[in-house]
Design an enzyme around this catalytic site. Structure first.
Site, short mmCIF file in Angstrom:
data_model
loop_
_atom_site.label_atom_id
_atom_site.label_comp_id
_atom_site.label_asym_id
_atom_site.label_seq_id
_atom_site.Cartn_x
_atom_site.Cartn_y
_atom_site.Cartn_z
N SER A 205 0.89 -1.23 0.06
CA SER A 205 -0.35 -0.05 -0.03
C SER A 205 0.83 1.20 -0.12
O SER A 205 0.55 2.12 -0.68
CB SER A 205 -1.01 -0.05 1.20
OG SER A 205 -1.69 -1.13 1.18
N HIS A 262 1.27 4.61 4.32
CA HIS A 262 0.47 5.44 3.21
C HIS A 262 1.05 6.75 3.15
O HIS A 262 1.36 7.04 2.05
CB HIS A 262 -0.99 5.22 3.42
CG HIS A 262 -1.55 3.96 3.73
ND1 HIS A 262 -2.86 3.70 3.98
CD2 HIS A 262 -0.91 2.56 3.47
CE1 HIS A 262 -3.26 2.13 3.69
NE2 HIS A 262 -2.13 1.85 3.50
#
Length: 290
Positions: A205, A262
């Site tokens: 991610s 992230h």
């Protein structure tokens, strides 16, 4: 890609575009400042485009009948590795490692790939520290967590975006550029999450957000945009980032999310686009306009 033509917004270019694709002439048509732009992947096709444009405007466009036999699965995979080798490699390695951990219940393999060694003793998680890991020369741990996924849905979501954004960078630039962005964003993402006190985390991610930031801000900073990531895609992934940061993933039963990874990946990818353009001087315009 180079921009070769601007036409009014009201002109329907679908017939011309279909003919270009039939002749295997890579191109892109996008709207910008109230007009349409035609971009060519290979400038060598510029004369042919001009001739097709004249024929199209005169209503004399000769359509190419383009019926191609369907390639075998093996041939499609071979062609994929030729065009997007690193994107496919990332997906394959992540899938194989996830399958090995789940199917073999391999805690040893898991511990080898976390950012520091981890051992579960009863209900307590025992782990090492990063300074010891670096002193022992286990440098792969700075990147290996990105290959760890803790569910098949997690893996599928990340691989989908690697397939979309990774191929985009390999197509418009090259595999080496993608490799650099993955290394930079993966490293920053993993270190960001570790600095938040986590040791058992993983997934692509952070890299996905790194690729998103790189593509989006490249087009913002460069005089000649390349990637044309749709604004809706960027907004949707930003909403998901904020939603997870506010705890929405736990409410949905998806567990904890590596939010710091992230954000770290997004910042790293965006910053790398700026460095490549402003410091290394990449992305200078090389286009013809008629």
């Amino acid at each position: 890609m180079i921009k070769v033509l601007e036409v009014p917004l009201e002109q329907d270019l679908s017939e011309l575009s279909q003919e270009l694709w039939a002749r295997r002439i890579g191109h892109r048509i996008n709207e910008h400042n109230g007009h349409q732009e035609i971009w060519l992947a290979d400038p060598a096709y510029f004369p042919e485009l001009l001739q097709l444009l004249r024929d199209w405007q005169q209503g004399q466009l000769t359509h190419t009948i383009n019926i191609k036999p369907r390639a075998s699965i093996g041939k499609q995979i071979e062609m994929g590795f030729r065009q997007w080798p690193f994107s496919l490699l990332l997906i394959m390695v992540s899938t194989l490692i996830t399958a090995a951990i789940f199917l073999l219940s391999s805690d040893q393999l898991l511990s080898m790939l976390t950012i520091v060694p981890v051992v579960l003793q009863g209900s307590q998680l025992i782990h090492g520290d990063l300074s010891t890991v670096l002193q022992q020369g286990e440098l792969w741990r700075l990147l290996s967590p990105m290959f760890l996924h803790f569910g098949w849905l997690h893996l599928a979501f990340n691989c989908l975006w690697i397939w979309e954004l990774g191929r985009l960078i390999e197509t418009e630039q090259c595999s080496k550029k993608l490799l650099v962005v993955v290394l930079v964003s993966g490293l920053v993402a993993n270190l960001s999450q570790y600095m938040m006190g986590d040791v058992l985390f993983g997934g692509l991610s952070g890299v996905v957000y790194g690729l998103l930031g790189y593509c989006w801000f490249w087009d913002k900073f460069a005089r000649t945009p390349l990637f044309f990531v749709r604004k809706g895609v960027f907004i949707a992934l930003m909403i998901w980032l904020v939603f997870c940061w506010l705890g929405g993933s736990a409410v949905l039963g998806l567990g904890n999310v590596a939010n710091a990874a992230h954000i770290g990946g997004l910042i790293a990818g965006s910053l790398w686009a700026w460095i490549a353009l402003k410091i290394f001087g990449e992305g200078r315009p090389n286009s013809r306009r008629i």
